[in-house]
Design a protein around this motif. Sequence first.
Motif, PDB file in Angstrom:
ATOM      1  N   GLU A 120      54.085  26.861  43.361  1.00  0.00           N
ATOM      2  CA  GLU A 120      54.913  26.972  42.149  1.00  0.00           C
ATOM      3  C   GLU A 120      55.267  28.435  41.883  1.00  0.00           C
ATOM      4  O   GLU A 120      56.399  28.772  41.568  1.00  0.00           O
ATOM      5  CB  GLU A 120      54.163  26.393  40.929  1.00  0.00           C
ATOM      6  N   GLU A 121      54.254  29.297  42.022  1.00  0.00           N
ATOM      7  CA  GLU A 121      54.464  30.724  41.754  1.00  0.00           C
ATOM      8  C   GLU A 121      55.402  31.343  42.799  1.00  0.00           C
ATOM      9  O   GLU A 121      56.298  32.117  42.464  1.00  0.00           O
ATOM     10  CB  GLU A 121      53.090  31.406  41.815  1.00  0.00           C
TER      11      GLU A 121
ATOM     12  N   LYS B 198      41.292  22.493  47.563  1.00  0.00           N
ATOM     13  CA  LYS B 198      42.264  23.431  48.143  1.00  0.00           C
ATOM     14  C   LYS B 198      43.713  22.979  47.941  1.00  0.00           C
ATOM     15  O   LYS B 198      44.606  23.802  47.759  1.00  0.00           O
ATOM     16  CB  LYS B 198      41.950  23.719  49.613  1.00  0.00           C
ATOM     17  N   GLU B 199      43.925  21.660  47.893  1.00  0.00           N
ATOM     18  CA  GLU B 199      45.286  21.133  47.703  1.00  0.00           C
ATOM     19  C   GLU B 199      45.830  21.530  46.326  1.00  0.00           C
ATOM     20  O   GLU B 199      47.010  21.813  46.158  1.00  0.00           O
ATOM     21  CB  GLU B 199      45.311  19.600  47.821  1.00  0.00           C
ATOM     22  N   GLU B 200      44.912  21.530  45.341  1.00  0.00           N
ATOM     23  CA  GLU B 200      45.320  21.861  43.977  1.00  0.00           C
ATOM     24  C   GLU B 200      45.706  23.343  43.874  1.00  0.00           C
ATOM     25  O   GLU B 200      46.703  23.708  43.244  1.00  0.00           O
ATOM     26  CB  GLU B 200      44.148  21.552  43.037  1.00  0.00           C
ATOM     27  N   THR B 201      44.906  24.195  44.530  1.00  0.00           N
ATOM     28  CA  THR B 201      45.206  25.632  44.519  1.00  0.00           C
ATOM     29  C   THR B 201      46.519  25.896  45.253  1.00  0.00           C
ATOM     30  O   THR B 201      47.335  26.708  44.820  1.00  0.00           O
ATOM     31  CB  THR B 201      44.048  26.421  45.173  1.00  0.00           C
ATOM     32  N   LEU B 202      46.731  25.183  46.353  1.00  0.00           N
ATOM     33  CA  LEU B 202      47.985  25.330  47.105  1.00  0.00           C
ATOM     34  C   LEU B 202      49.177  24.998  46.207  1.00  0.00           C
ATOM     35  O   LEU B 202      50.182  25.708  46.197  1.00  0.00           O
ATOM     36  CB  LEU B 202      47.974  24.406  48.337  1.00  0.00           C
ATOM     37  N   LYS B 203      49.041  23.929  45.434  1.00  0.00           N
ATOM     38  CA  LYS B 203      50.133  23.493  44.561  1.00  0.00           C
ATOM     39  C   LYS B 203      50.506  24.604  43.568  1.00  0.00           C
ATOM     40  O   LYS B 203      51.678  24.937  43.393  1.00  0.00           O
ATOM     41  CB  LYS B 203      49.687  22.230  43.813  1.00  0.00           C
ATOM     42  N   GLY B 204      49.493  25.202  42.961  1.00  0.00           N
ATOM     43  CA  GLY B 204      49.724  26.284  42.000  1.00  0.00           C
ATOM     44  C   GLY B 204      50.382  27.484  42.669  1.00  0.00           C
ATOM     45  O   GLY B 204      51.316  28.083  42.128  1.00  0.00           O
ATOM     46  N   ALA B 205      49.904  27.818  43.872  1.00  0.00           N
ATOM     47  CA  ALA B 205      50.455  28.973  44.596  1.00  0.00           C
ATOM     48  C   ALA B 205      51.928  28.721  44.936  1.00  0.00           C
ATOM     49  O   ALA B 205      52.774  29.606  44.783  1.00  0.00           O
ATOM     50  CB  ALA B 205      49.649  29.214  45.873  1.00  0.00           C
TER      51      ALA B 205
END
Length: 217
Positions: free
Chosen positions: A189-190, A180-187
């Motif tokens: 950035e966007e 979930k931390e990785e998905t949060l990071k991508g979100a």
Amino acid sequence: MEIKEVKEGLYYYGGDYYTKNYVPGKKVYGEKLLTIDGVEYRRWDAFRSKLAGALKKGLKDFPFSKKAEILYLGASTGTTVSHLSDICEDGVIYAVEHAPQMMEKLMKLAERRDNIVPILADARMPTEYEDIGEVGVLYQDVAQPDQVRILLLNERKFLKDGGSAMLCLKTHSIDVTKEKEETLKGAKEELKTRLSIEEVIDLDPYDKEHYFIAMRK
Ligand SMILES: C[S@@+](CC[C@H](N)C(=O)[O-])C[C@H]1O[C@@H](n2cnc3c(N)ncnc32)[C@H](O)[C@@H]1O
């Protein structure tokens, strides 16, 4: 014990948040009612509403007030919307929901609360409700794979400069295979391409699947 108004329209008593009941005597989702000095309050359940969970986890930015104008995407049957209706008594909540069964209950809620405007529409199609004009607050809780894109689509069209955006980010709806931390990071950035991120709150233990992200335009 005294009930304390901690933000405009938001009350704190005995470890819980409350709002003043817009329709005294009526519960919306089985919440506890409390009467003090002739005023009735509704307990805001942090396990049922992510916004109450975020408050319990220390959310500082609270852009809701008596006259706030809010676009709420993913209103469902109106659990959180009902508390915003208590707070924004002279404002308006445009409550967008695409599921007809949820909309039926939301319409019933709006019959007694004239600051809720239910809109049966897909939040991916903002032109369907473009008549609402600009708002000061955009709130989204839709649990879709493209939830960040949906937020930005609506932000561009409806959110005033200086306005607040709040996103309940369900990371598993975006990618079940990632941490979930990785998905949060991508979100993040966007989101940062359009908004400044003020707070990110992990809603655990109130909700184990969502982050709450508070932003400014
Ligand atoms: C988790 S529930 C929202 C709960 C609600 N925010 C609350 O706190 O009371 C998510 C809702 O979003 C709605 N939804 C999902 N995708 C949507 C879309 N594209 N447009 C509008 N509503 C959508 C679902 O039908 C569902 O009712």
